[in-house]
Write a protein that holds these residues in place. Structure first.
Motif: not given
Length: 352
Positions: A202-214, A221-231
């Motif tokens: 559900e978090d990741l589905i919601a993140l899609g809205h943050d990225i793609f709306k407009y 709009s989210v334009s960058k992700l910070y991810v742990p090593e080996n994500y």
């Protein structure tokens, strides 16, 4: 015109906008002066769609829904409560508006008016269709607005303060040109999301809205992700799969094809799911149909990085990462008191 009267006008404007929703446009009988404006505004929505290819019916109506919610009495009361606009000496405030998303300059517009000042508006050529008819709706509620609202397509003159929104390059011009004026000068800002690998579907589905709306064109709009090593991006790609329909939009598809081709020819390392390119990059602002990502190994060090770059960031999306974070899926639902660039517009207007 006292502030409570101005507030009542914006409540009526909110009721007017509430007729234009994604699940249908429906005329309501209790809207003041509706016979004079309802059909005209429908026509302006159609004009805006044809004027700017990024302004889809979905995105315009989504923006209008957000404003109809914001302009409710409880929200307006909370917004204006900390300030004193009872005895304002009216000044003319120039607004230079951006045009990246529908009605992106509307917050500045209503801020100036509700504070009791006069507004001189220079719209972006990309977003110049919708606001004038909303201004005329306010004038229909009270003719005093006729002397408080002015639009210009030329160089602005005869104003005491200015709110200007643009790129990092144009901001330097604004700072030079408006050096002798009280001002808010806004620059490029971007939004990021912090992923740990513990996010729910559900978090990741919601993140899609943050990225793609407009189409990702907004500063929220989210334009960058910070991810742990080996994500592992597999769960992320599965969650955003419904947004593949964006490829039906020619302008988005053209940007996807172009940026992917550039990365391939440059032999950049990237991931691709057919509608979104993931590219490892330290920059914050990614092109359309691309999202940057950067790996981290220490959350405390990442917090320090975010703090160091706070002047470049509008929203930080996360779960239990920092006090000012925004929950997944909520970046495109700002409140009236969520100010662009984190600069309190009403405080500025209270003191000019």
């Amino acid at each position: 015109m006292i502030i409570q009267l101005r507030k009542s006008h914006f409540i009526e404007l909110g009721k007017f906008l509430n007729q234009f929703r994604r699940n249908g446009i429906e005329q309501h009988e209790d809207v003041i002066n509706n016979a004079d404006f309802f059909e005209g505004f429908k026509e302006q929505i159609e004009r805006a769609i044809h004027h700017n290819g990024w302004f889809t019916p979905e995105n315009i109506l989504f923006a209008l829904e957000g404003w109809s919610e914001s302009l409710k009495s409880t929200n307006l009361d909370k917004w204006i409560k900390p300030y004193n606009f009872d005895a304002v000496d009216p000044k003319t405030v120039g607004i230079i508006m951006a045009g990246n998303i529908p009605l992106v300059g509307f917050h500045d517009f209503i801020s100036v008016l509700i504070s009791g000042h006069k507004v001189l508006v220079k719209q972006s050529s990309n977003d110049m269709i919708l606001l004038p008819i909303l201004a005329n709706y306010l004038i229909s509620l009270d003719l005093e607005y006729k002397d408080k609202i002015e639009f210009t397509e030329n160089r602005m003159n005869n104003f005491e303060a200015v709110i200007a929104t643009g790129s990092n390059n144009t901001s330097r011009y604004f700072e030079y040109y408006f050096a002798n004026k009280k001002s808010i000068i806004r620059k490029n800002r971007n939004s990021v999301a912090i992923l740990t690998g513990n996010e729910t579907t559900e978090d990741l589905i919601a993140l899609g809205h943050d990225i793609f709306k407009y189409f990702g064109l907004g500063c929220r709009s989210v334009s960058k992700l910070y991810v742990p090593e080996n994500y592992d991006f597999d769960a992320f790609y599965k969650a955003i799969a419904p947004w593949a329909s964006l490829m039906n939009h020619a302008k988005y598809a053209n940007n996807y094809d172009y940026n992917k081709a550039v990365y391939l020819m440059s032999e950049f390392k990237m991931l691709d799911n057919g509608f979104l390119v993931l590219k490892e990059d330290q920059s914050f602002g990614s092109p359309i149909a691309t999202i940057f990502y950067e790996k981290y190994s220490d959350l405390e060090a990442l917090k320090a990085t975010i703090q160091e770059n706070k002047e470049n960031l509008q929203c930080v999306v996360a779960n239990d990462f920092m006090e000012t974070e925004i929950p997944f899926g909520k970046t495109q639902y700002p409140q009236l008191w969520d100010y662009a660039d984190n600069i309190d517009t009403l405080e500025f207007l209270e003191n000019i």
